[in-house]
Design a protein around this motif. Sequence first.
Motif, PDB file in Angstrom:
ATOM      1  N   PHE A  55       0.830  -1.207   0.000  1.00 46.35           N
ATOM      2  CA  PHE A  55       0.000   0.000   0.000  1.00 46.35           C
ATOM      3  C   PHE A  55       0.862   1.253   0.000  1.00 46.35           C
ATOM      4  CE2 PHE A  55      -2.494  -3.344   1.866  1.00 46.35           C
ATOM      5  CZ  PHE A  55      -3.747  -3.160   1.293  1.00 46.35           C
ATOM      6  N   ALA A  56       0.371   2.260  -0.710  1.00 48.38           N
ATOM      7  CA  ALA A  56       0.957   3.590  -0.617  1.00 48.38           C
ATOM      8  C   ALA A  56       0.408   4.256   0.626  1.00 48.38           C
ATOM      9  CB  ALA A  56       0.585   4.402  -1.855  1.00 48.38           C
ATOM     10  N   VAL A  57       1.286   4.962   1.360  1.00 48.92           N
ATOM     11  CA  VAL A  57       0.851   5.768   2.508  1.00 48.92           C
ATOM     12  C   VAL A  57       0.642   7.190   1.995  1.00 48.92           C
ATOM     13  CG1 VAL A  57       1.481   6.639   4.797  1.00 48.92           C
ATOM     14  CG2 VAL A  57       2.215   4.335   4.090  1.00 48.92           C
ATOM     15  N   LEU A  58      -0.581   7.695   2.155  1.00 56.32           N
ATOM     16  CA  LEU A  58      -0.924   9.031   1.645  1.00 56.32           C
ATOM     17  C   LEU A  58      -1.168   9.993   2.796  1.00 56.32           C
ATOM     18  CD1 LEU A  58      -3.579   8.159  -1.092  1.00 56.32           C
ATOM     19  CD2 LEU A  58      -1.105   8.313  -1.357  1.00 56.32           C
ATOM     20  N   LEU A  59      -0.568  11.162   2.686  1.00 57.56           N
ATOM     21  CA  LEU A  59      -0.842  12.251   3.624  1.00 57.56           C
ATOM     22  C   LEU A  59      -1.380  13.407   2.788  1.00 57.56           C
ATOM     23  CD1 LEU A  59      -0.536  13.328   6.596  1.00 57.56           C
ATOM     24  CD2 LEU A  59       1.672  14.259   5.857  1.00 57.56           C
ATOM     25  N   LYS A  60      -2.630  13.747   3.004  1.00 61.51           N
ATOM     26  CA  LYS A  60      -3.306  14.769   2.184  1.00 61.51           C
ATOM     27  C   LYS A  60      -3.078  14.494   0.698  1.00 61.51           C
ATOM     28  CE  LYS A  60      -2.767  18.330   5.708  1.00 61.51           C
ATOM     29  NZ  LYS A  60      -1.879  19.378   6.150  1.00 61.51           N
ATOM     30  N   GLN A  61      -3.312  13.292   0.277  1.00 61.87           N
ATOM     31  CA  GLN A  61      -3.201  12.837  -1.122  1.00 61.87           C
ATOM     32  C   GLN A  61      -1.767  12.695  -1.619  1.00 61.87           C
ATOM     33  OE1 GLN A  61      -6.108  11.859  -2.192  1.00 61.87           O
ATOM     34  NE2 GLN A  61      -7.052  12.893  -0.432  1.00 61.87           N
ATOM     35  N   LYS A  62      -0.772  13.089  -0.809  1.00 61.42           N
ATOM     36  CA  LYS A  62       0.620  12.966  -1.249  1.00 61.42           C
ATOM     37  C   LYS A  62       1.166  11.623  -0.791  1.00 61.42           C
ATOM     38  CE  LYS A  62       5.126  15.261  -0.831  1.00 61.42           C
ATOM     39  NZ  LYS A  62       5.553  15.015  -2.187  1.00 61.42           N
ATOM     40  N   MET A  63       1.829  10.930  -1.714  1.00 56.42           N
ATOM     41  CA  MET A  63       2.371   9.611  -1.396  1.00 56.42           C
ATOM     42  C   MET A  63       3.715   9.807  -0.694  1.00 56.42           C
ATOM     43  SD  MET A  63       4.363   6.934  -2.029  1.00 56.42           S
ATOM     44  CE  MET A  63       4.493   5.300  -2.643  1.00 56.42           C
ATOM     45  N   ILE A  64       3.786   9.363   0.579  1.00 57.48           N
ATOM     46  CA  ILE A  64       4.986   9.636   1.384  1.00 57.48           C
ATOM     47  C   ILE A  64       5.682   8.358   1.858  1.00 57.48           C
ATOM     48  CG2 ILE A  64       4.091  11.862   2.182  1.00 57.48           C
ATOM     49  CD1 ILE A  64       3.564  10.399   4.934  1.00 57.48           C
ATOM     50  N   GLY A  65       5.145   7.198   1.486  1.00 60.90           N
ATOM     51  CA  GLY A  65       5.790   5.955   1.921  1.00 60.90           C
ATOM     52  C   GLY A  65       4.976   4.747   1.519  1.00 60.90           C
ATOM     53  N   VAL A  66       5.433   3.621   2.017  1.00 67.13           N
ATOM     54  CA  VAL A  66       4.806   2.345   1.655  1.00 67.13           C
ATOM     55  C   VAL A  66       4.689   1.494   2.906  1.00 67.13           C
ATOM     56  CG1 VAL A  66       5.471   0.128   0.594  1.00 67.13           C
ATOM     57  CG2 VAL A  66       5.440   2.188  -0.798  1.00 67.13           C
ATOM     58  N   CYS A  67       3.622   0.741   3.006  1.00 68.89           N
ATOM     59  CA  CYS A  67       3.601  -0.314   4.018  1.00 68.89           C
ATOM     60  C   CYS A  67       3.029  -1.568   3.385  1.00 68.89           C
ATOM     61  CB  CYS A  67       2.905   0.100   5.299  1.00 68.89           C
ATOM     62  SG  CYS A  67       1.195   0.490   5.110  1.00 68.89           S
ATOM     63  N   GLU A  68       3.370  -2.676   4.012  1.00 63.96           N
ATOM     64  CA  GLU A  68       3.133  -3.953   3.354  1.00 63.96           C
ATOM     65  C   GLU A  68       2.674  -4.991   4.362  1.00 63.96           C
ATOM     66  OE1 GLU A  68       6.305  -4.970   0.709  1.00 63.96           O
ATOM     67  OE2 GLU A  68       5.888  -7.120   0.804  1.00 63.96           O
ATOM     68  N   PHE A  69       1.751  -5.849   3.930  1.00 66.44           N
ATOM     69  CA  PHE A  69       1.372  -7.035   4.704  1.00 66.44           C
ATOM     70  C   PHE A  69       1.638  -8.247   3.831  1.00 66.44           C
ATOM     71  CE2 PHE A  69      -1.631 -10.404   5.723  1.00 66.44           C
ATOM     72  CZ  PHE A  69      -1.365 -10.580   7.068  1.00 66.44           C
ATOM     73  N   LYS A  70       2.309  -9.230   4.409  1.00 64.01           N
ATOM     74  CA  LYS A  70       2.651 -10.441   3.671  1.00 64.01           C
ATOM     75  C   LYS A  70       2.206 -11.639   4.503  1.00 64.01           C
ATOM     76  CE  LYS A  70       6.816 -10.067   1.759  1.00 64.01           C
ATOM     77  NZ  LYS A  70       8.284 -10.153   1.710  1.00 64.01           N
ATOM     78  N   LEU A  71       1.503 -12.578   3.858  1.00 57.33           N
ATOM     79  CA  LEU A  71       1.192 -13.833   4.549  1.00 57.33           C
ATOM     80  C   LEU A  71       2.404 -14.731   4.361  1.00 57.33           C
ATOM     81  CD1 LEU A  71      -2.534 -14.585   3.741  1.00 57.33           C
ATOM     82  CD2 LEU A  71      -1.498 -14.561   6.014  1.00 57.33           C
ATOM     83  N   VAL A  72       3.272 -14.755   5.348  1.00 57.33           N
ATOM     84  CA  VAL A  72       4.521 -15.518   5.184  1.00 57.33           C
ATOM     85  C   VAL A  72       4.265 -17.007   5.344  1.00 57.33           C
ATOM     86  CG1 VAL A  72       6.195 -13.725   5.722  1.00 57.33           C
ATOM     87  CG2 VAL A  72       5.152 -14.987   7.600  1.00 57.33           C
ATOM     88  N   SER A  73       3.217 -17.367   6.064  1.00 58.31           N
ATOM     89  CA  SER A  73       2.859 -18.775   6.219  1.00 58.31           C
ATOM     90  C   SER A  73       1.337 -18.865   6.275  1.00 58.31           C
ATOM     91  CB  SER A  73       3.503 -19.347   7.493  1.00 58.31           C
ATOM     92  OG  SER A  73       3.152 -20.710   7.635  1.00 58.31           O
TER      93      SER A  73
END
Length: 168
Positions: A55-73
Amino acid sequence: MITLRPLEMEDWASVHAYASLPEVCRHQPWGPNTEEDSRRFTEEAVQAGKNRFVFAVLLKQKMIGVCEFKLVSPEDQTGEISYILHPDYWGRNIGSTAAETITDYGFQHHHAWRIQATCAPDNKASSRVLEKNGFQYEGRLREVLQLPDGRRDSLMYSLLRNEWKQQK
Ligand SMILES: CC(C)(COP(=O)(O)OP(=O)(O)OC[C@H]1O[C@@H](n2cnc3c(N)ncnc32)[C@H](O)[C@@H]1OP(=O)(O)O)[C@@H](O)C(=O)NCCC(=O)NCCS
């Protein structure tokens, strides 16, 4: 304050804006990225398979980072989160909020039993983000990662579904 949306190919330049900075990659096995690296990361993240959600992390519509969820198992309902922000936005609780949002997503949408996260031993900001979200420190994975300048340890943290429910 922040919102998440699935990463899109057009985000590659915003990814590059942070992933090309040495201070951001200091604890990572990758980077600093070339433009080609950032395009490849974004392409792979956008086309990710059924067990990886970026996912893109948005602050007031501006993309400022990324976070991720992974099903590792998937068979064990074990997921893993990660998060990264442009340094212009560090120290404003945004990393903690992004970690909380992606953790909620993992428990709510993927029925995770356990969500884990790792970080470098000297990545105090990341350890703190996990602690603020109720993750428990489990131990140190010794020399688990190969970095350009040698191998490094990782700290393992986790949050269990019942703990997450209790703190909600
Ligand atoms: C980890 C990261 C996402 C944190 O983002 P952030 O928005 O600055 O995080 P927050 O403001 O929510 O919280 C940071 C906490 O760490 C603390 N902190 C930061 N640097 C610290 C240090 N050197 N020593 C001790 N604590 C530190 C802050 O004081 C804050 O805690 P507090 O709220 O109790 O005061 C950001 O630093 C980052 O993108 N780093 C590069 C990528 C990375 O390492 N990702 C994590 C690995 S998956």
